[in-house]
Write a protein that holds these residues in place. Structure first.
Motif, mmCIF file in Angstrom:
data_model
loop_
_atom_site.group_PDB
_atom_site.id
_atom_site.type_symbol
_atom_site.label_atom_id
_atom_site.label_comp_id
_atom_site.label_asym_id
_atom_site.label_seq_id
_atom_site.Cartn_x
_atom_site.Cartn_y
_atom_site.Cartn_z
ATOM 1 N N ALA A 161 0.829 -1.203 0.000
ATOM 2 C CA ALA A 161 0.000 0.000 0.000
ATOM 3 C C ALA A 161 0.865 1.256 0.000
ATOM 4 C CB ALA A 161 -0.936 -0.003 1.212
ATOM 5 N N GLN A 162 1.966 1.245 0.764
ATOM 6 C CA GLN A 162 2.880 2.382 0.795
ATOM 7 C C GLN A 162 3.504 2.614 -0.573
ATOM 8 O OE1 GLN A 162 3.704 4.608 3.091
ATOM 9 N NE2 GLN A 162 3.844 3.731 5.140
ATOM 10 N N ARG A 164 2.274 1.747 -3.509
ATOM 11 C CA ARG A 164 1.239 2.246 -4.414
ATOM 12 C C ARG A 164 0.950 3.722 -4.171
ATOM 13 N NH1 ARG A 164 -2.287 -1.563 -6.741
ATOM 14 N NH2 ARG A 164 -3.984 -0.063 -6.574
ATOM 15 N N ASP A 165 0.951 4.127 -2.901
ATOM 16 C CA ASP A 165 0.577 5.490 -2.534
ATOM 17 C C ASP A 165 1.745 6.457 -2.702
ATOM 18 O OD1 ASP A 165 -0.455 7.773 -1.505
ATOM 19 O OD2 ASP A 165 -0.803 7.024 0.509
ATOM 20 N N VAL A 166 2.805 6.228 -1.929
ATOM 21 C CA VAL A 166 3.917 7.179 -1.850
ATOM 22 C C VAL A 166 4.818 7.125 -3.072
ATOM 23 C CG1 VAL A 166 5.936 7.867 -0.504
ATOM 24 C CG2 VAL A 166 3.865 7.084 0.669
ATOM 25 N N GLY A 169 2.205 6.680 -6.534
ATOM 26 C CA GLY A 169 1.139 7.671 -6.578
ATOM 27 C C GLY A 169 -0.166 7.114 -7.107
ATOM 28 N N GLU A 170 -0.453 5.854 -6.798
ATOM 29 C CA GLU A 170 -1.641 5.217 -7.347
ATOM 30 C C GLU A 170 -2.527 4.648 -6.260
ATOM 31 O OE1 GLU A 170 -1.525 3.070 -10.855
ATOM 32 O OE2 GLU A 170 0.409 3.803 -11.520
ATOM 33 N N ALA A 171 -2.574 5.309 -5.107
ATOM 34 C CA ALA A 171 -3.414 4.822 -4.021
ATOM 35 C C ALA A 171 -4.876 4.813 -4.420
ATOM 36 C CB ALA A 171 -3.216 5.685 -2.781
ATOM 37 N N ASP A 172 -5.271 5.749 -5.285
ATOM 38 C CA ASP A 172 -6.674 5.856 -5.679
ATOM 39 C C ASP A 172 -6.956 5.184 -7.013
ATOM 40 O OD1 ASP A 172 -7.248 7.355 -3.397
ATOM 41 O OD2 ASP A 172 -6.611 9.201 -4.383
ATOM 42 N N ARG A 250 -8.197 -3.033 -0.186
ATOM 43 C CA ARG A 250 -7.405 -2.974 1.047
ATOM 44 C C ARG A 250 -6.436 -4.138 1.142
ATOM 45 N NH1 ARG A 250 -12.478 -1.638 3.212
ATOM 46 N NH2 ARG A 250 -12.723 -3.771 3.996
ATOM 47 N N GLN A 252 -4.945 -5.551 -1.334
ATOM 48 C CA GLN A 252 -4.044 -5.544 -2.492
ATOM 49 C C GLN A 252 -4.430 -6.574 -3.539
ATOM 50 O OE1 GLN A 252 -1.856 -3.032 -2.423
ATOM 51 N NE2 GLN A 252 -2.724 -2.573 -0.435
#
Length: 297
Positions: A161-162, A164-166, A169-172, A250, A252
């Motif tokens: 998740a980290q 993908r997000d940080v 940049g694809e958390a959403d 959530r 993954q």
């Protein structure tokens, strides 16, 4: 833990990620997540090959637009070239970010003991000796990193998740759904996560003017969705499955297949699958439809 973060390049720019950090901190897992997100990933790349590989990148169209390379102490004497190569990349005005993965010594020792493998730098010493030497070798690189991820307290799912997000940049990024219509008489789709049976609806096959058509035709679609309970079923099913899809994200699991079946896979299942897909797209999901058994009769 995020210690530094530089802005993500604009979408139209080619992206280069240099993934490095402590052995056992999760570099392989991070690379796998990026690969699942359609990055071109190269593991254990000799630094001298980084600049030619980056030269293959293109901002759009054919070629590599998003490149992630894992460069670390496994490269041995080649790893010493990395600082110079990074300077060359900067001199050529190429967009890049350095992602450094780290963890506490205690956790790194435990991870190496669990997999029963030696640390790449421990030689004849202990695992802790190898970790200490690696920290010394990587100290300058950690200071130059744009993103530092501390994986000490992260599960593999939390690390994904980290990343993908940080990092990516694809958390959403929306869930990617495939709705497959099929005929029960030809067997269940092997990759179905959910199976929906719509044989409770009257079969258009027995309507002479509809028999030769499919659920893609307006006449069949209108007939099926006007049947008692059909539209209510579509609405209720989509509402019921929404929390399940949220849970998949959530955990993954970004790819989900929902199979919708009738007797032959030609009329009811096709029409209902298309109606479900339309509703799910309205909720922001990325949805494609596949009609497995059309044309088999």
């Amino acid at each position: 833990m995020l210690e530094a973060h530089t802005p993500r390049p604009e979408d139209e720019r080619a992206e280069l990620l240099i993934i490095t950090g402590m052995s056992g901190a999760g570099r392989t897992r991070a690379a796998a997540v990026l690969e699942d997100l359609d990055w071109y990933v190269v593991d254990n790349l000799p630094p001298t090959m980084l600049l030619p590989l980056a030269g293959m990148m293109t901002a759009s169209g054919a070629g590599v637009r998003r490149l992630a390379v894992v460069v670390d102490v496994r490269g041995g004497e080649f790893f010493a070239d990395l600082a110079r190569v990074i300077d060359d990349i900067r001199a050529q005005d190429l967009e890049y970010r350095i992602v450094f993965l780290d963890a506490s010594d205690e956790v790194l020792v435990r991870r190496f003991e669990q997999v029963r493998r030696p640390h790449p730098l421990q030689g004849d010493g202990r695992i802790l000796d190898g970790i200490a030497e690696e920290r010394r070798v990587l100290a300058h690189l950690r200071e130059r990193s744009d993103v530092v991820l501390d994986t000490t307290d992260l599960t593999v799912h939390e690390l994904a998740a980290q990343v993908r997000d940080v990092v990516a940049g694809e958390a959403d990024r929306p869930l990617r759904l495939t709705l497959v219509s099929f005929g029960f008489k030809y067997g269940l789709p092997l990759d179905a996560d959910h199976v929906v049976d719509v044989r409770f609806l009257s079969n258009p096959y027995w309507v002479t003017e509809l028999r030769h058509l499919t659920g893609r035709d307006d006449a069949v679609r209108d007939y099926v969705l006007a049947l008692p309970g059909a539209q209510d079923f579509v609405d209720a099913y989509v509402s019921a499955v929404e929390p399940v899809l949220d849970g998949y994200l959530r955990e993954q699991k970004p790819y989900v297949t929902i199979a919708v079946g009738c007797t032959g896979g030609k009329h009811r299942s096709v029409a209902i699958a298309e109606a479900m897909a339309e509703r799910l797209r309205e909720d922001g999901n990325s949805v494609r439809t596949l009609h497995r058994d059309l044309g088999r009769e």
